[in-house]
Design an enzyme around this catalytic site. Sequence first.
Site: not given
Length: 593
Positions: A193, A300, A435, A459, A506
């Site tokens: 975080h 995302r 991907e 990926d 991307c």
Amino acid sequence: MKTKFIKGIGVTPGIVIGKAYLLDRGKIEAPAKVLPESQVPQEVDRFRDAVEESKKQLRKAKEKLLQEDAASLAYILDTHLLLLEDKNLIEKTVETIKHSRINSEWALKINLERVRKVFDSIDDEYLKSRKTDVDYVGDRILRTLMGKDPESISKIKEEVIIVAHDLSPGDTAQMAKDKVTAFVTDMGGRTSHTAIMARSLEIPAVVGSETATHSVNTGDTLIVDGITGVVVVNPSLEIMQEYQERHRVRQKMERELFQYRDLPAETLDGYRVKVLANIELVDEVPAVLQHGAEGIGLYRTEYLYLNRKDLPPEEEHFTAYKKVVEGIYPHPAIIRTLDIGGDKFMSHLDLAEEMNPAMGLRAIRFSLREVDIFKVQLRAIMRASAYGKVKILFPMISGATEIREVKKILHEVRLSLSAEGVPFDPQMEIGIMIEVPSAVTIADILAQEVDFFSIGTNDLIQYALAIDRVNESVTHLYEPLHPAILRLVRDVVKASHDAGIRVAMCGEMAGEALYVPILVGLELDELSMNVLSIFRVKKILRAYTFQECKNLVEASLHLSTPGEIEELVRASLRKKFPEEFSENFNSRSVIHA
Ligand code: PEP
Ligand code: MG
């Protein structure tokens, strides 16, 4: 004073020199007492009161964050509030007080240790980093029990670099940007975080330093290098001068790069490429605008699902999407549906432990199995499409059956929204991530099903070269300039252009300076990247002609190894930018410098 060097993980680029302020977040010593039987009920009450009081404090901090429009940070506090209701921590502590007849502090310490051990045994960097949430909650209850308020950042009056064991979202809420110029924490990893907060607040930071709180005192002079993760304590004059020079060069570079903000991303001969931004949090939209991106190429949405025990309800999705869509309008926002699994996890869905998570039930495979969860997100995205320009993107498509199934479900969602009279954009474009290698091979077939492609190289490289993207032992083999990768990208572009649809990239490759001429030469229509890369990518793109880029691709495709291709590209860049691409400059440092 002796100069010390500390190495952590740099999470926000920038070099800051300033005075340290050691925040009192160290472990507090909890007294250990055995109690007479008669005092036990009272002690249980004392513990429960402290838990309630801690909840009150957290709710107050959450309110503050919400008022300050930092909703995604506020949700982190939800994790802490949930922990304060966690039976495994709270009720077990009560049991320990009763059975062992010991004081709350001691009982809590025993149970915190037990919960921490569980986290330690987890073989997942992200989950492991959640241990800091347990520490934070434990510390909060302990301090409440002992009547010790955590030291507040709001009391700091002058500009400082905060050094702390860990920082909570509550702390950052008070981190007025002009007072805290940088921070360093012992705890945290790239996905912690604290790292996420540093990036969204654009404060240079080093996390995971392990020992900073032991090596630094308030008043020490510090150099924080958020690029390399190095912290220098009480630097010698020589080191100070070196960093001042680096800082100056960086600032000059930033100023120089800023001019690219409003310049189009086009080559010397006017060939236009769209430059967009990748985001994970709603709060990142202002930064996207400030960096002159032409839209959001990848939102995302995983973050909405992380750090919580329940699933986000439709309204929560909708509120987030609407804010992004309205914020970026008239530019488009490409919202990607949930890509959970692989290196991203979700704590509340008891996903089976998989031998090969990257090849397991992730992304679209998960959504097609949990159709109800999927529909909640689809409804929210469709609803948000009425407020601006939304495109939807589906991750990990490996064949035409999957995308057809997805479209069928999307159609059902449209029908039900129409029946309810809820507005949406009936022409919303549908795209898929390319991907998985099979998707490249049948890109011509898939192109008949959708309106656009977005190549996810993070990926695609992993699957094509069989390189686990999170395994440090094989990172040297993770090579975007591998001839196989260039051929895959070339084939996807050809299939999409033959079918008359647009194709974007991307993955991280799209934002790396070194690859820009190749990506332009490969004729990608759009590049979507981390906002911090935008100016630099434009700068490089604007120094080339389209023909030069095409020639580079042509020559690269005749070479045999990534090394040979990199040398060719580097030589070309060196001619145009002799300083920045000198022989001994590593590509990654150039990108983030
Ligand atoms: C990718 O795979 O390149 C991509 C952009 O998606 P993610 O990194 O979220 O898997
Ligand atoms: Mg991906």
